[in-house]
Every structure is written in C-alpha cells, then in structure tokens.
Design an enzyme around this catalytic site. Structure first.
Site, PDB file in Angstrom:
ATOM      1  N   ARG A 260       0.849  -1.191   0.000  1.00  0.00           N
ATOM      2  CA  ARG A 260       0.000   0.000   0.000  1.00  0.00           C
ATOM      3  C   ARG A 260       0.885   1.242   0.000  1.00  0.00           C
ATOM      4  O   ARG A 260       1.907   1.292   0.700  1.00  0.00           O
ATOM      5  CB  ARG A 260      -0.922   0.031   1.236  1.00  0.00           C
ATOM      6  N   GLU A 288      -3.121   7.300  -5.307  1.00  0.00           N
ATOM      7  CA  GLU A 288      -3.100   6.366  -6.418  1.00  0.00           C
ATOM      8  C   GLU A 288      -4.328   6.593  -7.291  1.00  0.00           C
ATOM      9  O   GLU A 288      -5.443   6.500  -6.789  1.00  0.00           O
ATOM     10  CB  GLU A 288      -3.089   4.935  -5.883  1.00  0.00           C
ATOM     11  N   HIS A 307      -0.807  -0.797 -10.244  1.00  0.00           N
ATOM     12  CA  HIS A 307      -1.465  -1.718  -9.317  1.00  0.00           C
ATOM     13  C   HIS A 307      -1.854  -3.030 -10.019  1.00  0.00           C
ATOM     14  O   HIS A 307      -3.008  -3.461  -9.994  1.00  0.00           O
ATOM     15  CB  HIS A 307      -2.703  -1.055  -8.694  1.00  0.00           C
TER      16      HIS A 307
END
Length: 349
Positions: A260, A288, A307
């Site tokens: 994360r 993000e 991601h």
C-alpha cells in the site's frame, strides 16, 4: 467455526443445496470472476441467479434476500450490516472472492453467527510471484541496464558498468510477515539470498522457520540491497518508511512496494528518488494514481506499474475457485478452509 456452520434451526438434509446470491461491484466483475467451468461448478451444488448482482442491498426486494443461505462477495461489495442481516435470516456464509473483507463485512455478521471466509491466500499468490520477479530483476540491475542500453544503443560492458550487480548473497529485507510476506520469503528460499524480516508480531524462531533472520526496521533498511514492503495499513504502519528509513538505505539499493502506498512518506520518497541515489519498483503509491506531472513518472531509476501485482485476468478465477470451495464445504456440512474471525479485521489491509 464448524458449529457456526450448523447454527440454523433445522438440520440440513444430506443433499442440501444452498441458495447463493452474488454481491459485488458490477456484472463486469461477475463475468471476470466466473468462467463457464466455475459457473457450472457452482450450479452443481447450489442454486444461484447469475442475472442478479447485488450492488446496493437497499434496492433489492425482501423476497430475493429472505431465502439466501450464502453470499459470494467480490470487490466493492455493498456493506453487510445489521439492517441487511435482518432481511437475510437464513444467511450462514459469506464467501469473499477477494482479499480483505474489512470494507464490507461488519462485526454484526460474526455476532449473528455468520461464517466469513476469504480468498486472501489466492489473491496473495500473484502478488508474491510479481514481487519475486521484481526482486530478481532488481538484483540484476535490469532497469538501469535497459535504460543505459537504450541511451547508448551499442554494446554494453556489463562488468564495467555493473560490477556490483547480481543475485548471489544479496540481502533482501521483507517488511511485514503477512500472508504475502510469508509467500515471498518461501519463494526466496531456493535462491542464494540473505533474507531479513521485520515484523514485531513474530519471534526469532518463527522468522527462522521462514528462512529469514528477524531484525529491527532500522537494521533492515540499512543492511538490505533490496527492501520489499508487505505490511498492512494500520495506524502504526502509516508512513512507517519515512525520511530516516529511506536515508538509511544503501546507495544503489531498491525499494519495492506492492503493498500500500500509505506505508511510505510519499514526499520523502520523491525527494530520495529524484536524487537517484536509490531505485524503486512501485506498484502502489499515495495517492493512487499519482497526479499527472508527478516526477516519479519520468525518473530512470523508478519502475511504476498501475497496481497490477494482485489478481487480474485469468488469476481472478483462482479467487472464485477458493470461494466455491467454501460453498461446497458448507453444503457438505464441513468447516471452512479459510475462515476470518472478528479479531482478524484488525490486521487486515
């Protein structure tokens, strides 16, 4: 947990076929999760209306919820709270075809005796595989070599340009002995790495069983050639990798983050990477995505991916397979394979 599986008032017949409902982001996710084979597998042991994907419980009629025994949930499932549970008196199992259940399964579910399971282990596998690939490529200076080759467009004297490159006796530091962290450590064992691990919740003996040496965070950051982050986002882990930790990293070392973005002080990371003293492979950031024009997009020492480490494409079918195993076990009166307890929520991402 097995007692909870039999918590309904009436005993289940030998050929019990539960009624299953789907709750997740949308029909596109349903279609991505269920191949024809997996759909047939569910239909063989349960009744499920695949045309109905619950995105908002408040607009679903009571008659469609009242006889549901099992919910298969996916990413961005609507929350399952006390009001929803009151409309689903027969609900006994929530099988999540994903990782963390923290966002949609509320404590009331456990209080009601509903069994909760997760496919987190299935979701962890591609992340661990992706991380291992990044570790091996980082050890071989693949990003720097590729950039140099593109610039010069001629023969590269690799021994002259990269004398410290290689994966023999490299120190790899794993921050967080989470499900993914453990899988990464397991996959590092066939290689000639010196594995270090930082996790205040494990013992030295547990670290040794994982093939690693337990150290403090400061020592790990200073001694590792490659640092890979696998801690959950908790109050005590937010920005755990800050200016001091980044400054302690060796010149030329690599930071990998497939966990994360919140684990790292983003401003401190940008400053360190702009100096090009260290390298980074970042599958996650904070925020993000990064805003357009962020300097990390153009730095030669940074590999940015959007991601992609977690389950995607065909890997989504593995998540569904794990969830269906739980439905099959429930229908057979067997305990779940991957249960989630109420106390597990505290350590979930």
């Amino acid at each position: 947990m097995s007692a909870a599986l039999h918590s309904s008032a009436e005993p289940k017949p030998a050929q019990f076929r539960p009624k299953v409902a789907l709750a997740m982001q949308d029909v596109d996710l349903r279609d991505a999760l269920f191949s024809k084979r997996l759909k047939s597998r569910l239909e063989a042991i349960a009744d499920c209306d695949f045309s109905e994907v619950i995105q908002d419980f408040s607009i679903v009629p009571n008659e469609l919820l009242g006889d549901v025994d099992v919910l298969i949930t996916g990413w961005f499932s609507p929350k399952i709270n006390a009001e929803v549970l009151s409309r689903m008196p027969r609900l006994r199992l929530i099988a999540h075809a994903g990782g963390s259940v923290k966002a949609h399964v509320l404590p009331e579910c456990w209080e009601r005796g509903v069994v909760v399971t997760t496919a987190a282990e299935a979701n962890a596998l591609p992340v661990a595989e992706f991380t291992l690939g990044l570790i091996l490529l980082a050890g071989k200076s693949a990003l720097a070599a590729s950039n140099l080759y593109s610039q010069r467009q001629t023969k590269i004297d690799r021994e002259l340009e990269f004398p410290e490159t290689g994966n023999y006796e490299r120190a790899v530091g794993i921050v967080g002995a989470s499900t993914i962290g453990k899988l990464v450590l397991e996959r590092l064992q066939p290689f000639d790495f010196d594995a270090l691990v930082y996790d205040p919740t494990i013992s030295d003996a547990e670290a040794r069983r994982m093939g690693a040496r337990r150290v403090g965070l400061d020592e790990l950051m200073a001694c590792s050639d490659i640092v890979s982050l696998h801690a959950p986002v908790l109050p005590e882990t937010v920005n755990m990798i800050g200016s001091r930790q980044l400054a302690a990293m060796k010149d030329g070392s690599t930071l990998i983050n497939t966990a994360r973005g919140e684990l790292v002080d983003q401003e401190a990371l940008v400053r360190e990477l702009v100096s090009q003293r260290i390298n980074a492979c970042l599958d996650v950031t904070n925020p993000e995505p990064l805003p357009a024009g962020n300097p990390l997009y153009g730095l030669p020492n940074v590999l940015l991916t959007p991601h992609v480490a977690g389950s995607m494409g065909t890997e989504l079918h593995r998540l569904t397979a794990y969830a269906l195993t739980e439905v099959e076990r429930y229908a057979a009166g067997e305990p779940p394979k991957f249960p989630v307890g109420l106390t597990d929520l505290e350590r979930m991402a």
